[in-house]
Scaffold this active site. Structure first.
Site, PDB file in Angstrom:
ATOM      1  CG  ASN A  85      37.394  38.006  34.869  1.00  0.00           C
ATOM      2  OD1 ASN A  85      37.014  38.986  34.236  1.00  0.00           O
ATOM      3  ND2 ASN A  85      37.884  38.095  36.086  1.00  0.00           N
ATOM      4  CE  LYS A  96      42.094  37.304  35.027  1.00  0.00           C
ATOM      5  NZ  LYS A  96      42.710  36.038  35.424  1.00  0.00           N
ATOM      6  CG  ASP A 126      46.617  32.313  37.137  1.00  0.00           C
ATOM      7  OD1 ASP A 126      45.431  32.630  37.320  1.00  0.00           O
ATOM      8  OD2 ASP A 126      47.314  31.808  38.026  1.00  0.00           O
ATOM      9  CG  PHE A 146      38.472  43.874  35.969  1.00  0.00           C
ATOM     10  CD1 PHE A 146      39.058  42.664  36.341  1.00  0.00           C
ATOM     11  CD2 PHE A 146      38.873  44.463  34.777  1.00  0.00           C
ATOM     12  CE1 PHE A 146      40.017  42.052  35.537  1.00  0.00           C
ATOM     13  CE2 PHE A 146      39.838  43.854  33.971  1.00  0.00           C
ATOM     14  CZ  PHE A 146      40.404  42.646  34.355  1.00  0.00           C
ATOM     15  CE1 TYR A 187      42.782  42.168  45.839  1.00  0.00           C
ATOM     16  CE2 TYR A 187      43.078  40.913  43.812  1.00  0.00           C
ATOM     17  CZ  TYR A 187      42.835  40.964  45.174  1.00  0.00           C
ATOM     18  OH  TYR A 187      42.644  39.791  45.881  1.00  0.00           O
ATOM     19  CG  ASP A 188      42.062  47.320  37.568  1.00  0.00           C
ATOM     20  OD1 ASP A 188      43.040  46.584  37.821  1.00  0.00           O
ATOM     21  OD2 ASP A 188      41.473  47.307  36.473  1.00  0.00           O
ATOM     22  CE  LYS A 199      43.601  47.255  33.831  1.00  0.00           C
ATOM     23  NZ  LYS A 199      42.423  46.462  34.174  1.00  0.00           N
ATOM     24  NE  ARG A 250      44.358  40.022  32.219  1.00  0.00           N
ATOM     25  CZ  ARG A 250      43.996  40.670  33.326  1.00  0.00           C
ATOM     26  NH1 ARG A 250      43.618  41.927  33.294  1.00  0.00           N
ATOM     27  NH2 ARG A 250      43.994  40.044  34.484  1.00  0.00           N
TER      28      ARG A 250
END
Length: 199
Positions: free
Chosen positions: A12, A15, A72, A154, A156-157, A177, A183
């Site tokens: 991803n 990420k 994850d 990105f 569900y943000d 963020k 994360r």
């Protein structure tokens, strides 16, 4: 433990950027799966975020011989009994877009009152090398909006509203963020652990 390189066990790209940014001050070379095109999708067969992150880190380490870090992440919505949870990335099916997942989530919550739309974003990050296994987690409370707000971020943000500042992740600048996100918090903990454990 002496290490020169770490490989990020994710395909991803969003990420990967967040992870690279958080790990930028470690005195090791950060590689990504772009360096190893032979590594395809890894089967996330675990029943928890921790199991899935460890599966990815161990698998990438076994193929590359390089210590690996994997993440994850799950969005847990109270009204949906913790769904989508470990299935967050494939909530609307395999090989779907972020928009497909958001659309499915909003349709599942169609007509649900605001006070019942509470949610928690949770990330587990694992580090694996044959000498050492480390893991940390990070979480943040929020609620699911009735429609997407903001076009940053990105996943569900755009529908995850953070209670502490009244904005969705989709409305926040990247730096803001990273400071408060699930994360971002997990990565800060991982950086601390790695600094303690690697020379």
């Amino acid at each position: 433990m002496y290490i020169k390189e770490i490989v990020l066990a994710t395909h991803n790209k969003d990420k990967k950027l967040e992870m690279e940014y958080a790990l930028r001050n470690l005195k090791v070379k950060i590689l990504s799966l772009d360096n190893f095109p032979e590594i395809g999708e890894i089967d996330e067969s675990g029943s928890t975020l921790l199991e899935n992150s460890l599966i990815k880190a161990r698998e990438v380490n076994s193929i590359t011989g390089i210590p690996a870090i994997a993440d994850d992440t799950g969005l847990e919505v109270e009204f949906l009994n913790g769904a989508p949870g470990i299935y967050s990335a494939r909530y609307a099916g395999e090989n779907v877009s972020y928009q497909d997942n958001v659309k499915k989530l909003l349709s599942e919550l169609s007509g649900v009152k605001e006070k019942l739309r509470n949610a928690c974003f949770r990330t587990v990050i694992s580090f694996y090398s044959p000498e050492k296994e480390l893991w940390v987690d990070g979480s943040i409370e929020g609620m699911i909006t009735k429609k997407p707000l903001g076009n940053k971020g990105f996943g569900y943000d755009s529908v995850f509203l953070v209670k502490q500042n009244g904005l969705t992740f989709g409305q926040m600048e990247k730096e803001e963020k990273d400071k408060i996100s699930h994360r971002g918090l997990a990565l800060k903990k991982m950086v601390k652990l790695l600094k303690k454990n690697i020379s």
